[in-house]
Motif scaffolding. Structure first.
Motif, PDB file in Angstrom:
ATOM      1  N   SER A  13       0.863  -1.171   0.000  1.00 24.89           N
ATOM      2  CA  SER A  13       0.000   0.000   0.000  1.00 24.89           C
ATOM      3  C   SER A  13       0.901   1.223   0.000  1.00 24.89           C
ATOM      4  CB  SER A  13      -0.851  -0.039   1.272  1.00 24.89           C
ATOM      5  OG  SER A  13      -1.244   1.250   1.627  1.00 24.89           O
ATOM      6  N   ILE A  14       0.503   2.235  -0.777  1.00 22.03           N
ATOM      7  CA  ILE A  14       1.364   3.422  -0.834  1.00 22.03           C
ATOM      8  C   ILE A  14       0.519   4.685  -0.974  1.00 22.03           C
ATOM      9  CG2 ILE A  14       1.748   3.227  -3.344  1.00 22.03           C
ATOM     10  CD1 ILE A  14       4.685   4.228  -2.699  1.00 22.03           C
ATOM     11  N   VAL A  15       0.941   5.736  -0.277  1.00 24.53           N
ATOM     12  CA  VAL A  15       0.251   7.021  -0.339  1.00 24.53           C
ATOM     13  C   VAL A  15       0.620   7.684  -1.665  1.00 24.53           C
ATOM     14  CG1 VAL A  15       0.081   9.305   0.737  1.00 24.53           C
ATOM     15  CG2 VAL A  15       0.257   7.252   2.164  1.00 24.53           C
ATOM     16  N   ILE A  16      -0.371   8.338  -2.306  1.00 23.72           N
ATOM     17  CA  ILE A  16      -0.161   8.941  -3.623  1.00 23.72           C
ATOM     18  C   ILE A  16       1.079   9.834  -3.663  1.00 23.72           C
ATOM     19  CG2 ILE A  16      -1.182  10.434  -5.396  1.00 23.72           C
ATOM     20  CD1 ILE A  16      -2.667   7.834  -5.087  1.00 23.72           C
ATOM     21  N   ILE A  23       8.264   7.627  -8.300  1.00 24.44           N
ATOM     22  CA  ILE A  23       8.425   7.510  -9.757  1.00 24.44           C
ATOM     23  C   ILE A  23       8.780   8.866 -10.386  1.00 24.44           C
ATOM     24  CG2 ILE A  23       6.887   5.502  -9.901  1.00 24.44           C
ATOM     25  CD1 ILE A  23       4.723   7.345 -10.991  1.00 24.44           C
ATOM     26  N   GLU A  24       9.012   9.830  -9.512  1.00 26.80           N
ATOM     27  CA  GLU A  24       9.435  11.162  -9.955  1.00 26.80           C
ATOM     28  C   GLU A  24       8.470  11.791 -10.945  1.00 26.80           C
ATOM     29  OE1 GLU A  24      13.451  10.421 -11.121  1.00 26.80           O
ATOM     30  OE2 GLU A  24      14.020   9.872  -9.087  1.00 26.80           O
ATOM     31  N   LYS A  25       7.184  11.709 -10.625  1.00 24.03           N
ATOM     32  CA  LYS A  25       6.151  12.343 -11.465  1.00 24.03           C
ATOM     33  C   LYS A  25       5.332  13.278 -10.580  1.00 24.03           C
ATOM     34  CE  LYS A  25       7.050   9.798 -15.080  1.00 24.03           C
ATOM     35  NZ  LYS A  25       8.045  10.365 -15.948  1.00 24.03           N
ATOM     36  N   SER A  26       4.595  14.154 -11.249  1.00 22.25           N
ATOM     37  CA  SER A  26       3.780  15.075 -10.464  1.00 22.25           C
ATOM     38  C   SER A  26       2.573  14.337  -9.877  1.00 22.25           C
ATOM     39  CB  SER A  26       3.315  16.226 -11.360  1.00 22.25           C
ATOM     40  OG  SER A  26       1.923  16.364 -11.299  1.00 22.25           O
ATOM     41  N   PRO A  27       2.292  14.582  -8.601  1.00 22.64           N
ATOM     42  CA  PRO A  27       1.148  13.909  -7.971  1.00 22.64           C
ATOM     43  C   PRO A  27      -0.171  14.245  -8.672  1.00 22.64           C
ATOM     44  CG  PRO A  27       2.171  15.500  -6.460  1.00 22.64           C
ATOM     45  CD  PRO A  27       3.032  15.432  -7.661  1.00 22.64           C
ATOM     46  N   ILE A  28      -0.263  15.458  -9.187  1.00 15.31           N
ATOM     47  CA  ILE A  28      -1.495  15.870  -9.872  1.00 15.31           C
ATOM     48  C   ILE A  28      -1.728  14.970 -11.096  1.00 15.31           C
ATOM     49  CG2 ILE A  28      -2.675  17.808 -11.025  1.00 15.31           C
ATOM     50  CD1 ILE A  28      -1.981  18.475  -8.141  1.00 15.31           C
ATOM     51  N   ASP A  29      -0.640  14.775 -11.833  1.00 17.57           N
ATOM     52  CA  ASP A  29      -0.691  13.937 -13.016  1.00 17.57           C
ATOM     53  C   ASP A  29      -1.125  12.518 -12.637  1.00 17.57           C
ATOM     54  OD1 ASP A  29      -0.243  14.024 -15.762  1.00 17.57           O
ATOM     55  OD2 ASP A  29       1.550  12.767 -15.519  1.00 17.57           O
ATOM     56  N   LEU A  30      -0.563  12.072 -11.520  1.00 16.85           N
ATOM     57  CA  LEU A  30      -0.886  10.728 -11.029  1.00 16.85           C
ATOM     58  C   LEU A  30      -2.365  10.605 -10.683  1.00 16.85           C
ATOM     59  CD1 LEU A  30       1.915   9.472  -8.682  1.00 16.85           C
ATOM     60  CD2 LEU A  30       0.166   8.057  -9.671  1.00 16.85           C
ATOM     61  N   ILE A  31      -2.863  11.625  -9.990  1.00 14.61           N
ATOM     62  CA  ILE A  31      -4.267  11.612  -9.579  1.00 14.61           C
ATOM     63  C   ILE A  31      -5.168  11.593 -10.812  1.00 14.61           C
ATOM     64  CG2 ILE A  31      -6.059  13.003  -8.450  1.00 14.61           C
ATOM     65  CD1 ILE A  31      -3.863  13.813  -6.400  1.00 14.61           C
ATOM     66  N   LYS A  32      -4.747  12.347 -11.828  1.00 16.35           N
ATOM     67  CA  LYS A  32      -5.531  12.355 -13.079  1.00 16.35           C
ATOM     68  C   LYS A  32      -5.547  10.960 -13.705  1.00 16.35           C
ATOM     69  CE  LYS A  32      -4.861  17.122 -14.534  1.00 16.35           C
ATOM     70  NZ  LYS A  32      -3.809  17.858 -15.239  1.00 16.35           N
ATOM     71  N   LEU A  34      -5.181   8.167 -12.216  1.00 17.92           N
ATOM     72  CA  LEU A  34      -6.020   7.305 -11.386  1.00 17.92           C
ATOM     73  C   LEU A  34      -7.485   7.515 -11.739  1.00 17.92           C
ATOM     74  CD1 LEU A  34      -4.263   7.599  -7.920  1.00 17.92           C
ATOM     75  CD2 LEU A  34      -4.818   5.460  -9.078  1.00 17.92           C
ATOM     76  N   MET A  35      -7.844   8.796 -11.925  1.00 19.57           N
ATOM     77  CA  MET A  35      -9.235   9.119 -12.234  1.00 19.57           C
ATOM     78  C   MET A  35      -9.665   8.485 -13.550  1.00 19.57           C
ATOM     79  SD  MET A  35      -9.494  13.012 -10.868  1.00 19.57           S
ATOM     80  CE  MET A  35     -10.956  13.510 -11.735  1.00 19.57           C
ATOM     81  N   VAL A  39     -10.401   5.523 -10.312  1.00 20.91           N
ATOM     82  CA  VAL A  39     -10.074   5.560  -8.883  1.00 20.91           C
ATOM     83  C   VAL A  39      -9.958   7.015  -8.438  1.00 20.91           C
ATOM     84  CG1 VAL A  39      -8.400   4.893  -7.109  1.00 20.91           C
ATOM     85  CG2 VAL A  39      -8.809   3.394  -9.069  1.00 20.91           C
ATOM     86  N   MET A  40     -10.777   7.375  -7.465  1.00 19.29           N
ATOM     87  CA  MET A  40     -10.722   8.730  -6.921  1.00 19.29           C
ATOM     88  C   MET A  40      -9.832   8.697  -5.675  1.00 19.29           C
ATOM     89  SD  MET A  40     -12.567  10.586  -8.744  1.00 19.29           S
ATOM     90  CE  MET A  40     -13.860  10.496  -9.953  1.00 19.29           C
ATOM     91  N   ALA A  41      -8.769   9.450  -5.711  1.00 21.95           N
ATOM     92  CA  ALA A  41      -7.899   9.467  -4.527  1.00 21.95           C
ATOM     93  C   ALA A  41      -7.282  10.848  -4.364  1.00 21.95           C
ATOM     94  CB  ALA A  41      -6.804   8.416  -4.668  1.00 21.95           C
ATOM     95  N   THR A  42      -7.095  11.258  -3.130  1.00 25.27           N
ATOM     96  CA  THR A  42      -6.426  12.524  -2.872  1.00 25.27           C
ATOM     97  C   THR A  42      -4.942  12.238  -2.643  1.00 25.27           C
ATOM     98  OG1 THR A  42      -6.652  12.418  -0.498  1.00 25.27           O
ATOM     99  CG2 THR A  42      -8.473  13.407  -1.695  1.00 25.27           C
ATOM    100  N   ILE A  43      -4.171  13.312  -2.574  1.00 19.76           N
ATOM    101  CA  ILE A  43      -2.719  13.154  -2.452  1.00 19.76           C
ATOM    102  C   ILE A  43      -2.299  12.411  -1.181  1.00 19.76           C
ATOM    103  CG2 ILE A  43      -2.419  15.448  -1.387  1.00 19.76           C
ATOM    104  CD1 ILE A  43       0.166  15.637  -3.186  1.00 19.76           C
TER     105      ILE A  43
END
Ligand code: GDP
Length: 595
Positions: A13-16, A23-32, A34-35, A39-43
């Motif tokens: 299990s890992i927090v966003i 993975i050295e990517k933007s969390p916003i990009d990651l959340i997108k 996921l969406m 999958v809806m997840a916050t940072i």
């Protein structure tokens, strides 16, 4: 980070935020991403391995499950108490003993029901008459092996025992209701068990309920570093229903497995020692105590010292009320014959003679008296001293903050600090005011409580005072981390304390060329000292604070002036002195050295 080409190791299990960093990517990009995968997840939310694997695949990475190291109870050198108890025993004589289990968890998650359910299976297994009495502990048999349960649900008992230096349990079964999930007391229980270095397994209860959601609970557990075994972790999670008696056998079997991997041993022929589980006065029988034998074999007629109680055991009965002659390791027994009521958590031992028993009790009473007089706080200042002396290896902290949003950055800052020579161990971090439970945990674990934008409840303050627990409150994050950092580096400046050395009353006001006005004072208490600090009060108003720069007695400059004498006191740049003003003279000293 352990990247191998485009392979990446990820935990169960890992927090966003952490994933993004990994993975050295933007969390916003990651959340997108996921969406788009539904999958809806916050940072701050965690996702499980499978979800994370799908997302990282979109970046061309192949996820592999990180190998989780087995739970190591002794990771920071602290040894569970029962191991210390048998430290003097000949290794060759040690034999496996039944595990002693305690059940912890949030209120209403089913601790009592589970203890009852386990007891019932015993009855079903053919115990005539069942178990009618409750002595605070019982045993069940599974595949020819015994398991001892402490029948005092709730971690108050567990913590109280720990606060007294005792540790009855070898294994903690954490009950989590599948319909409710991890709750504040679940977290507290985990903190207690971890602080005591007792292995934890989980009974996922109420699986019969229509709204039970086992995966959600497993996710929550994984976030608390209790990664379920079926997710590749090392925490055994057993689904049960205490109400429908489902999964009880699996739970018992699980307990035996955990016991096997922890080598729970004792020497049945060795020194007889153990822990008082509970004790009370029975009107007709005298002091009735439940003892858990942890090493050696207790026999009727033995002379026992328990805390400051002692006596020759008249009768020993097992948890069913049946008289027995002897009781080996992990056996709970009810005994008669002690002089006083010992406290739950007191250790007991068997001694040779009544005389020896009295001598030990005498020493303990004396030691308790001196300890009460000199009970020292576990404070940051102490840690500082211990670091200097080379004694401290770890600082235990309990962290309370107003909101989760402040907790997370503080934890990550503190974790960075804990990477130095002295480890930092956050036993418990939660939002909310500082309460009694926090103080109990701190006292039992020799921890410091740090509060950010929170208060300590009145009761908690009182208890902290009594238990000698240091509570530090902060409103600025960097002040908090700075203090902890200084303590860890052994650089903390001892706290500055004020010591009042004298008081005086203004009887007259004179004019003097050099200072404008001079107060003609009478020293009513202690002494006034030149160079010390003074405060001048007009009624209750503080009108002046500064150095006592001029002190005269009958026109002579003096260094100090004692109680009963009259003297002239001048204040720099202050002349609004009035008859009747009160003067307080004080010095500032450094923390503990102040005496
Ligand atoms: P404790 O506060 O943790 O000791 O919880 P209790 O054992 O008193 O249980 C709280 C409530 O949950 C009671 O009403 C129980 O009947 C109920 N309960 C306990 N275990 C189960 C279970 O497995 N299934 C269901 N449906 N209810 C349960």
């Amino acid at each position: 980070m352990s990247n191998n080409g485009n392979r990446i190791e990820l935990p169960a299990s890992i927090v966003i935020r952490d994933l993004a960093q990994k993975i050295e990517k933007s969390p916003i990009d990651l959340i997108k991403k996921l969406m788009t995968n539904g999958v809806m997840a916050t940072i701050n939310q965690a996702v499980d391995f499978d979800t994370a694997a799908i997302v990282v695949a979109e970046y061309g990475l192949e996820a592999v499950l990180e190998v989780v190291e087995a739970q190591k109870p002794e990771e920071s050198g602290e040894v569970p108490l029962w191991r210390q108890m048998i430290a003097g025993e000949d290794g060759a004589r040690l034999k496996s003993r039944p595990p002693v289990v305690t059940i912890l968890g949030h209120v209403d998650h089913g601790k009592t029901s589970l203890l009852d359910a386990i007891r019932q299976t015993e009855v079903a297994a053919g115990e005539a008459g069942g178990i009618t009495q409750h002595i605070g502990a019982y045993q069940v048999e599974r595949k020819g092996r015994l398991i001892t349960f402490l029948d005092t649900p709730g971690h108050a008992a567990f913590t109280q025992m720990r606060a007294r230096g005792a540790q009855g349990a070898d294994i903690v079964v954490l009950v989590v209701a599948a319909d409710d999930g991890v709750m504040p007391q679940t977290r507290e229980a985990i903190a207690h068990a971890k602080a005591a270095r007792v292995p934890i397994m989980v009974a996922l209860n109420k699986i019969d309920k229509p709204n039970a959601n086992q995966d959600r609970v497993k996710q929550q557990l994984a976030e608390l570093e209790l990664v379920p075994d079926d997710w590749g972790g090392s925490t055994m999670v057993v689904p049960v229903s205490a109400k429908q008696l489902q999964g009880i056998d699996d739970l018992l079997e699980g307990i035996l497995l955990v016991a096997d991997s922890n080598e729970i041993k004792a020497n049945p022929e060795g020194k007889v020692i153990g822990t008082v589980i509970e004790a009370e006065v029975d009107k007709s029988k005298g002091v009735l105590a439940t003892l858990l034998v942890q090493n050696g074999t207790l026999q009727a007629g033995d002379i026992v010292v328990a805390g400051i109680a002692h006596g020759k055991l008249r009768a020993i009965t097992d948890f069913k009320g049946k008289p027995i002659k002897k009781a080996g390791p992990s056996t709970p027994v009810s005994v008669l014959g002690l002089s006083d009521v010992p406290s739950a958590g007191d250790l007991f031992q068997v001694v040779e003679s009544d005389r020896e028993a009295r001598a030990i009790v005498g020493e303990r009473v004396e030691a308790a008296r001196t300890q009460a007089q000199s009970k020292k706080k576990v404070s940051l200042e102490d840690l500082f001293a211990n670091v200097q002396a080379g004694d401290a290896r770890e600082l235990n902290l309990i962290l309370k903050a107003d909101v989760q949003g402040s907790l997370d950055p503080i934890i990550s800052e503190l974790n960075k600090l804990g990477e130095g020579e002295i480890g930092l161990h956050i036993l418990h971090a939660e939002t909310g005011n500082i309460g009694n439970n926090d103080v109990m945990l701190a006292s039992a674990s020799r921890a410091i409580i740090v509060g950010f934008n929170v208060q300590a409840d009145v009761d908690a303050r009182r208890m902290a005072e009594k238990e000698g627990v240091d509570i530090r409150l902060y409103e600025i994050i960097y002040r908090l981390t700075e203090d902890i950092e200084k303590a860890l580096k052994g650089m903390l400046e001892p706290e500055i304390v004020e010591k009042v050395i004298g008081r005086a009353t203004v009887l007259q006001v004179f004019s003097a060329s050099k200072f404008g006005k001079v107060a003609g004072c009478k020293v009513t208490d202690g002494e006034l000292r030149r160079g010390a600090r003074v405060r001048l009060y007009h009624a209750t108003d503080l009108v002046y604070e500064g150095d006592l720069s001029s002190l005269r007695h009958e026109k002579e400059d003096v260094k100090e002036m004692r109680q009963g004498f009259e003297c002239g006191v001048g204040f720099k740049n202050f002349s609004n002195i009035q008859v009747g003003d009160q003067l307080i003279c004080y010095v500032v000293e450094k923390g503990e050295q102040a005496g």
